[in-house]
Design an enzyme around this catalytic site. Sequence first.
Site, mmCIF file in Angstrom:
data_model
loop_
_atom_site.group_PDB
_atom_site.id
_atom_site.type_symbol
_atom_site.label_atom_id
_atom_site.label_comp_id
_atom_site.label_asym_id
_atom_site.label_seq_id
_atom_site.Cartn_x
_atom_site.Cartn_y
_atom_site.Cartn_z
ATOM 1 N N SER A 176 -0.938 11.845 27.929
ATOM 2 C CA SER A 176 -0.470 12.598 26.856
ATOM 3 C C SER A 176 0.172 13.938 28.137
ATOM 4 C CB SER A 176 -0.457 13.474 25.885
ATOM 5 O OG SER A 176 -2.210 13.625 26.254
ATOM 6 N N VAL B 151 -18.950 10.650 17.827
ATOM 7 C CA VAL B 151 -19.852 11.160 18.912
ATOM 8 C C VAL B 151 -18.959 10.063 20.105
ATOM 9 C CG1 VAL B 151 -21.643 11.158 19.886
ATOM 10 C CG2 VAL B 151 -21.369 11.638 17.509
ATOM 11 N N LYS C 239 0.720 -1.189 0.204
ATOM 12 C CA LYS C 239 -0.071 -0.396 0.218
ATOM 13 C C LYS C 239 0.934 1.036 0.266
ATOM 14 C CE LYS C 239 -4.129 -1.919 2.302
ATOM 15 N NZ LYS C 239 -4.251 -3.296 1.941
ATOM 16 N N GLY D 21 -5.851 15.108 24.505
ATOM 17 C CA GLY D 21 -7.292 14.486 23.878
ATOM 18 C C GLY D 21 -8.322 15.032 25.135
ATOM 19 N N ASP D 22 -8.397 14.992 25.674
ATOM 20 C CA ASP D 22 -9.039 14.343 27.515
ATOM 21 C C ASP D 22 -7.992 14.831 28.425
ATOM 22 O OD1 ASP D 22 -7.544 12.182 27.717
ATOM 23 O OD2 ASP D 22 -8.824 10.829 27.469
HETATM 24 N N1 DCP Z 1 -4.263 3.383 27.947
HETATM 25 C C1 DCP Z 1 -3.822 1.482 27.664
HETATM 26 N N2 DCP Z 1 -4.044 0.618 26.740
HETATM 27 C C2 DCP Z 1 -5.238 1.733 26.506
HETATM 28 C C3 DCP Z 1 -5.928 2.862 26.431
HETATM 29 C C4 DCP Z 1 -4.981 4.102 27.640
HETATM 30 O O1 DCP Z 1 -2.596 1.407 28.131
HETATM 31 N N3 DCP Z 1 -5.973 0.890 25.803
HETATM 32 C C5 DCP Z 1 -3.222 3.953 28.960
HETATM 33 C C6 DCP Z 1 -2.370 4.779 28.430
HETATM 34 C C7 DCP Z 1 -2.699 6.628 27.563
HETATM 35 C C8 DCP Z 1 -3.689 6.601 29.542
HETATM 36 O O2 DCP Z 1 -4.017 4.843 29.247
HETATM 37 O O3 DCP Z 1 -1.427 7.392 27.716
HETATM 38 C C9 DCP Z 1 -4.657 7.937 29.212
HETATM 39 O O4 DCP Z 1 -5.203 7.265 27.874
HETATM 40 P P1 DCP Z 1 -6.239 8.297 26.973
HETATM 41 O O5 DCP Z 1 -6.998 7.377 26.124
HETATM 42 O O6 DCP Z 1 -6.451 9.193 28.035
HETATM 43 O O7 DCP Z 1 -4.756 8.421 26.062
HETATM 44 P P2 DCP Z 1 -3.337 9.839 26.068
HETATM 45 O O8 DCP Z 1 -3.657 10.219 27.474
HETATM 46 O O9 DCP Z 1 -2.148 9.261 25.715
HETATM 47 O O10 DCP Z 1 -3.567 10.477 25.249
HETATM 48 P P3 DCP Z 1 -4.802 11.805 24.819
HETATM 49 O O11 DCP Z 1 -3.892 13.178 24.755
HETATM 50 O O12 DCP Z 1 -5.624 11.715 23.178
HETATM 51 O O13 DCP Z 1 -5.813 12.020 26.217
HETATM 52 MG MG MG Z 2 -5.801 11.582 27.521
HETATM 53 MN MN MN Z 3 -8.173 9.752 29.295
#
Ligand code: DCP
Ligand code: MG
Ligand code: MN
Length: 332
Positions: free
Chosen positions: A180, A103, A72, A189-190
């Site tokens: 993050s 959503v 790809k 993102g949150d």
């Molecule tokens: N996490 C994980 N495995 C997953 C989901 C989450 O190990 N399937 C852990 C690592 C992530 C943390 O939980 O860093 C927080 O999840 P988020 O989805 O909020 O991810 P981030 O905070 O890293 O990114 P964002 O800025 O999108 O919120």
């Molecule tokens: Mg997060």
């Molecule tokens: Mn989260």
Amino acid sequence: KRKAPALEDSNNGRISEFLFELSNFEKNVSRDNHRASAYRKAAQAIASHEVEIKSGDQAKAIKGVGKKIAEKIDEFLSTGKLRKLEKIRANDTNEALNLLTRVSGIGPAKARELVDVGINCIEDLRLHEDKLTAGQKIGLKHFEDFEKRIPRAEIERVEQLLKDFLNRLDSQFVSTICGSYRRGLATSGDIDVLLTHECYTSDKSSKSHGHMLKNVVEELKKSGLITDTISLGDAKFMGVCQLEDSTPFRRLDIRLLPVDQFFCGVLYFTGSDLFNKNMRAHALDMGFTLNEYTLRPIDVAHVAEAPLPISSEEDIFDYISYDYKEPAERTH
Ligand code: DCP
Ligand code: MG
Ligand code: MN
């Protein structure tokens, strides 16, 4: 919702972008999580690859990139597009499913259910709110805001506000914003908050703390920071906050952990998810099982023993002889 990071204008950026799009298609439309995660892994690997990719063969050397993805990449590099993706994009049902799953609270199955009754866009959905759960209604209400990234400076202010607030409530609360944000990213993102209290341990003889998180959430509602609750249990709150009238509504998660499990929680929720996976695999290689609550040795009969005492993230790295990484270095 996990979204693709913003990428720079480069081959690697563009390749990673189309792989994320394929990943979303597999997750939201085909509901093939296995394929979705294979594409996502490849996309992440290529996004963080230092050298510009100029051929599929070259990309194949990267862990997570197999023969099919390499093909790809070749097609994309020579024609500037991907027939598979063009076809996917041309299909209105796919478009609708992809949109509706953006959503918060709507998954692939719910999206399919909505499309089957003729709901294809956000405006349609707003006319049929009765088809949604309370949590999905909140996701819909804040659809536009939840898509916006949260600047670091705003989370810094939420952090300070939260710390002052908790300190006034009970000085034995300890909180850390993970995710993050803790890894030092410029936007998130949150907001992922981990909370503990010096008197709260996982010990069964420890008195019940079932109301602790509910009280905190209640008070944060009164203070105006928390505006909506999506779900609330003894250990986990999922909801919405707003720093001030001029800032968007943000997704906020708060998890309450016993103090003896706090650092395994901080480690896990700091991520990244790829870093977590690799560290857990290393732990297993060293004869330990690591999760978001505990680190436990595995005995000769392959049974996990009692949790090890842990009072910092460094302790966890030490036990399993893993080189300590600062949060900002925890990419993989
Ligand atoms: N996490 C994980 N495995 C997953 C989901 C989450 O190990 N399937 C852990 C690592 C992530 C943390 O939980 O860093 C927080 O999840 P988020 O989805 O909020 O991810 P981030 O905070 O890293 O990114 P964002 O800025 O999108 O919120
Ligand atoms: Mg997060
Ligand atoms: Mn989260």
